[in-house]
Design a protein around this motif. Structure first.
Motif, PDB file in Angstrom:
ATOM      1  N   TYR A   3       6.724  -0.016  -7.859  1.00 15.35           N
ATOM      2  CA  TYR A   3       8.136  -0.345  -7.793  1.00 15.35           C
ATOM      3  C   TYR A   3       8.921   0.903  -7.406  1.00 15.35           C
ATOM      4  O   TYR A   3       8.497   2.022  -7.675  1.00 15.35           O
ATOM      5  N   LEU A   4      10.065   0.683  -6.772  1.00 17.71           N
ATOM      6  CA  LEU A   4      10.990   1.766  -6.471  1.00 17.71           C
ATOM      7  C   LEU A   4      12.291   1.488  -7.194  1.00 17.71           C
ATOM      8  O   LEU A   4      12.743   0.349  -7.254  1.00 17.71           O
ATOM      9  N   ARG A   5      12.884   2.544  -7.748  1.00 17.06           N
ATOM     10  CA  ARG A   5      14.166   2.401  -8.427  1.00 17.06           C
ATOM     11  C   ARG A   5      15.083   3.542  -8.027  1.00 17.06           C
ATOM     12  O   ARG A   5      14.635   4.586  -7.562  1.00 17.06           O
ATOM     13  N   LEU A   6      16.359   3.308  -8.252  1.00 20.30           N
ATOM     14  CA  LEU A   6      17.360   4.314  -7.933  1.00 20.30           C
ATOM     15  C   LEU A   6      17.730   5.066  -9.185  1.00 20.30           C
ATOM     16  O   LEU A   6      18.001   4.462 -10.223  1.00 20.30           O
TER      17      LEU A   6
ATOM     18  N   ARG B 129       8.185   7.441   3.184  1.00 18.17           N
ATOM     19  CA  ARG B 129       7.618   8.461   2.300  1.00 18.17           C
ATOM     20  C   ARG B 129       6.794   7.832   1.184  1.00 18.17           C
ATOM     21  O   ARG B 129       5.857   8.454   0.671  1.00 18.17           O
ATOM     22  N   PHE B 130       7.159   6.606   0.801  1.00 25.34           N
ATOM     23  CA  PHE B 130       6.487   5.956  -0.320  1.00 25.34           C
ATOM     24  C   PHE B 130       5.449   4.921   0.125  1.00 25.34           C
ATOM     25  O   PHE B 130       4.453   4.729  -0.558  1.00 25.34           O
ATOM     26  N   LEU B 131       5.705   4.237   1.234  1.00 28.68           N
ATOM     27  CA  LEU B 131       4.887   3.091   1.622  1.00 28.68           C
ATOM     28  C   LEU B 131       4.300   3.264   3.012  1.00 28.68           C
ATOM     29  O   LEU B 131       4.940   3.837   3.891  1.00 28.68           O
ATOM     30  N   LYS B 132       3.100   2.737   3.211  1.00 22.73           N
ATOM     31  CA  LYS B 132       2.505   2.764   4.542  1.00 22.73           C
ATOM     32  C   LYS B 132       3.217   1.791   5.469  1.00 22.73           C
ATOM     33  O   LYS B 132       3.175   1.962   6.695  1.00 22.73           O
ATOM     34  N   GLN B 133       3.824   0.763   4.917  1.00 19.56           N
ATOM     35  CA  GLN B 133       4.552  -0.214   5.712  1.00 19.56           C
ATOM     36  C   GLN B 133       6.018  -0.183   5.269  1.00 19.56           C
ATOM     37  O   GLN B 133       6.407  -0.873   4.329  1.00 19.56           O
ATOM     38  N   PRO B 134       6.861   0.601   5.945  1.00 19.50           N
ATOM     39  CA  PRO B 134       8.249   0.775   5.491  1.00 19.50           C
ATOM     40  C   PRO B 134       9.033  -0.517   5.356  1.00 19.50           C
ATOM     41  O   PRO B 134       9.920  -0.612   4.502  1.00 19.50           O
TER      42      PRO B 134
ATOM     43  N   THR C 215       0.834  -1.195   0.000  1.00 22.79           N
ATOM     44  CA  THR C 215       0.000   0.000   0.000  1.00 22.79           C
ATOM     45  C   THR C 215       0.867   1.242   0.000  1.00 22.79           C
ATOM     46  O   THR C 215       1.771   1.377   0.825  1.00 22.79           O
ATOM     47  N   LEU C 216       0.601   2.140  -0.922  1.00 19.92           N
ATOM     48  CA  LEU C 216       1.340   3.387  -0.990  1.00 19.92           C
ATOM     49  C   LEU C 216       0.936   4.315   0.146  1.00 19.92           C
ATOM     50  O   LEU C 216      -0.214   4.316   0.590  1.00 19.92           O
ATOM     51  N   ALA C 217       1.892   5.109   0.592  1.00 24.41           N
ATOM     52  CA  ALA C 217       1.602   6.109   1.609  1.00 24.41           C
ATOM     53  C   ALA C 217       0.699   7.188   1.031  1.00 24.41           C
ATOM     54  O   ALA C 217       0.688   7.428  -0.187  1.00 24.41           O
ATOM     55  N   ASP C 218      -0.076   7.819   1.897  1.00 28.10           N
ATOM     56  CA  ASP C 218      -0.888   8.936   1.448  1.00 28.10           C
ATOM     57  C   ASP C 218       0.031  10.029   0.900  1.00 28.10           C
ATOM     58  O   ASP C 218       1.044  10.377   1.515  1.00 28.10           O
ATOM     59  N   ASN C 219      -0.315  10.568  -0.245  1.00 28.41           N
ATOM     60  CA  ASN C 219       0.478  11.635  -0.878  1.00 28.41           C
ATOM     61  C   ASN C 219       1.914  11.194  -1.161  1.00 28.41           C
ATOM     62  O   ASN C 219       2.856  11.988  -1.045  1.00 28.41           O
ATOM     63  N   ALA C 220       2.095   9.915  -1.527  1.00 29.91           N
ATOM     64  CA  ALA C 220       3.435   9.432  -1.876  1.00 29.91           C
ATOM     65  C   ALA C 220       3.975  10.224  -3.066  1.00 29.91           C
ATOM     66  O   ALA C 220       3.267  10.421  -4.066  1.00 29.91           O
TER      67      ALA C 220
ATOM     68  N   TYR D  23      12.869   6.915  -7.118  1.00 25.75           N
ATOM     69  CA  TYR D  23      11.635   7.294  -7.792  1.00 25.75           C
ATOM     70  C   TYR D  23      10.662   6.142  -7.809  1.00 25.75           C
ATOM     71  O   TYR D  23      11.019   4.968  -7.712  1.00 25.75           O
ATOM     72  N   LEU D  24       9.393   6.496  -7.916  1.00 23.94           N
ATOM     73  CA  LEU D  24       8.295   5.560  -7.775  1.00 23.94           C
ATOM     74  C   LEU D  24       7.642   5.269  -9.119  1.00 23.94           C
ATOM     75  O   LEU D  24       7.284   6.187  -9.853  1.00 23.94           O
ATOM     76  N   ASP D  25       7.527   4.002  -9.436  1.00 26.79           N
ATOM     77  CA  ASP D  25       6.748   3.537 -10.581  1.00 26.79           C
ATOM     78  C   ASP D  25       5.452   2.976 -10.005  1.00 26.79           C
ATOM     79  O   ASP D  25       5.435   1.921  -9.396  1.00 26.79           O
TER      80      ASP D  25
END
Length: 342
Positions: A88-91, A49-54, A26-31, A81-83
Motif C-alpha cells: 500500500y502507499l499512503r501520504l 519509484r515504488f512500482l514496476k507498473q506505474p 509488483t514492487l520496483a527493484d530497490n523500492a 511511504y510504502l507499506d
C-alpha cells in the motif's frame, strides 16, 4: 494556499471493476520505504519509484477513486511511504527528520503548486489548442473574411476581419481544418485534425468584427477559422489502466513524421464513445509483419506475433479519437500499431 486533506483508507476492492481479477502488484527493484515529493516531480515518476507498473498506483493508493484520478493533494515536501504488507502507499507529513503516518484525520498546511501526472512541457500546447474539428467546434467558430490593407495573408500584429464572432469573447485561436484522421484498418474518417495557426484578440465588435493577430505561426488568410480560446487548467490525472477491453490503433503522429518515440504525441482510434478517459495508460504493440516459409508441404505464410513496444498516456479525448504522450518506447512507433490494455 491552505489545503485540507482527508486521507481515506479504502482497499483495493474499491478501485477495481466488479469481478475483475488482477495480477499482484509488483514492487520496483530497490523500492524505498518512503519518498519526499520534490518540485519538478511527476506522479508517473513518483509511482515508478515504488512500482514496476506505474499505472497501477491507484490499486494500492489508499484514497478514494476521485481523489486518485484528480490528485490535487500531492505537493512538494509531502511524503509518500510504502507499506510492504499490501503493498500500500499512503501520504504522510514530515515531522522533524521522520514522517508521521496519517490515518482518517484532517490537517492543514501551507502548500505550493500540486504535482502533475506527467511532464507538461511536451503536452502543454495541446491542452488548449483546438486539435480535432467536430460539430461542436465548428458551431462556435468564426470565419476570417478579409485581411487589412487588402493583403492576401496576415502575420503577427496584422488586422483581420471575421464574421460570426460572438460578442463578449475577446481571445480566439486561429486554425485550419487540415488532416483527416482515418482508421488504419478500415479507412473510415474518424475526425479532422485542426492545424493551429496562431491567436487573435478582438479590438472591435461588429459584423464583421475586427481582430489583431497576437501570434501567427504560419500565414493567416481568408477562410481560416477562429475558435474561442480555452483557458489553461492544471493538468493532473494519475495513470490508470482502462477497466474494459481496448482494441485500437495508432492513427497519426503529430507533425506528420513517419515514426514516433518517447515524448512524442500520437492520436489513437480510441475516443470517448469507446470509454477513453484522460489518464488512461495503454500498451503499444508493433507489427512484425509476416514471413513465407517453404517446405515439403509447399509455401506457407505465417503472421508474426506483435511485439510490445511501449506505453502511451492519454491526455486529451474527443468523441472518436484521443491524443496520447508516449512515455516508454523501445523502438519506433508507427501508424497502424496496435493499442491495448497494459
Amino acid at each position: 494556499m491552505i489545503r485540507i486533506i482527508f486521507p481515506l483508507l479504502l482497499g483495493i476492492a474499491t478501485l477495481l471493476p466488479l469481478g475483475a481479477v488482477a495480477a499482484p502488484v509488483t514492487l520496483a527493484d530497490n523500492a524505498p520505504d518512503s519518498y519526499v515529493v520534490k518540485r519538478g516531480d511527476t506522479l508517473w515518476h513518483i509511482s515508478g519509484r515504488f512500482l514496476k507498473q506505474p499505472w497501477r498506483w491507484p490499486e494500492v493508493w489508499r484514497m478514494n477513486r476521485d481523489q486518485i484520478r484528480n490528485p490535487h493533494l500531492i505537493y512538494p515536501g509531502q511524503i509518500v511511504y510504502l507499506d510492504r504488507s499490501g503493498p500500500y502507499l499512503r501520504l504522510g507529513k514530515p515531522v522533524g527528520s521522520l514522517y508521521e503516518k496519517r490515518f482518517p484525520q484532517a490537517y492543514s498546511e501551507q502548500l505550493g503548486t500540486p504535482v502533475p501526472s506527467i511532464s507538461l512541457a511536451a503536452i502543454k500546447p495541446f491542452l488548449t489548442r483546438p486539435l480535432v474539428v467536430d460539430d461542436g467546434v465548428l458551431a462556435q467558430s468564426a470565419t476570417i473574411i478579409a485581411v487589412d490593407e487588402k493583403s492576401v495573408y496576415a502575420g503577427p500584429g496584422d488586422t483581420v476581419f471575421a464574421k460570426n464572432v460572438k460578442p463578449g469573447i475577446g481571445s480566439w485561436q486561429v486554425y485550419r481544418p487540415a488532416k483527416a484522421l482515418k482508421d488504419p484498418l478500415t479507412g473510415e474518417i474518424l475526425a479532422y485534425e485542426a492545424f493551429h495557426l496562431g491567436a487573435a484578440q478582438v479590438i472591435a465588435d461588429g459584423s464583421p468584427a475586427t481582430l489583431r493577430l497576437s501570434e501567427a505561426y504560419q500565414e493567416v488568410g481568408r477562410d481560416d477559422l477562429l475558435a474561442p480560446a480555452v483557458a489553461s487548467e492544471f493538468f493532473s490525472y494519475v495513470p490508470h489502466a482502462p477497466e474494459s477491453k481496448v482494441e485500437a490503433r495508432v492513427v497519426s503522429i503529430y507533425d506528420g513524421v513517419d515514426e514516433a518515440g518517447r515524448n512524442n504525441v500520437i492520436s489513437l482510434s480510441f475516443g470517448q464513445r469507446d470509454g477513453a478517459e484522460v489518464g488512461h495508460v495503454l500498451a503499444l504493440y508493433r507489427e512484425r509483419g509476416s514471413v513465407d516459409y517453404r517446405d515439403a508441404e509447399g509455401k506457407q505464410t505465417y503472421k508474426l506475433p506483435e511485439k510490445r513496444s511501449g506505453l502511451v498516456f492519454v491526455f486529451r479525448t474527443f468523441d472518436r479519437v484521443s491524443y496520447g504522450l508516449i512515455l516508454e518506447s523501445d523502438g519506433p512507433v508507427t501508424v497502424g500499431d496496435s493499442v491495448r490494455q497494459p
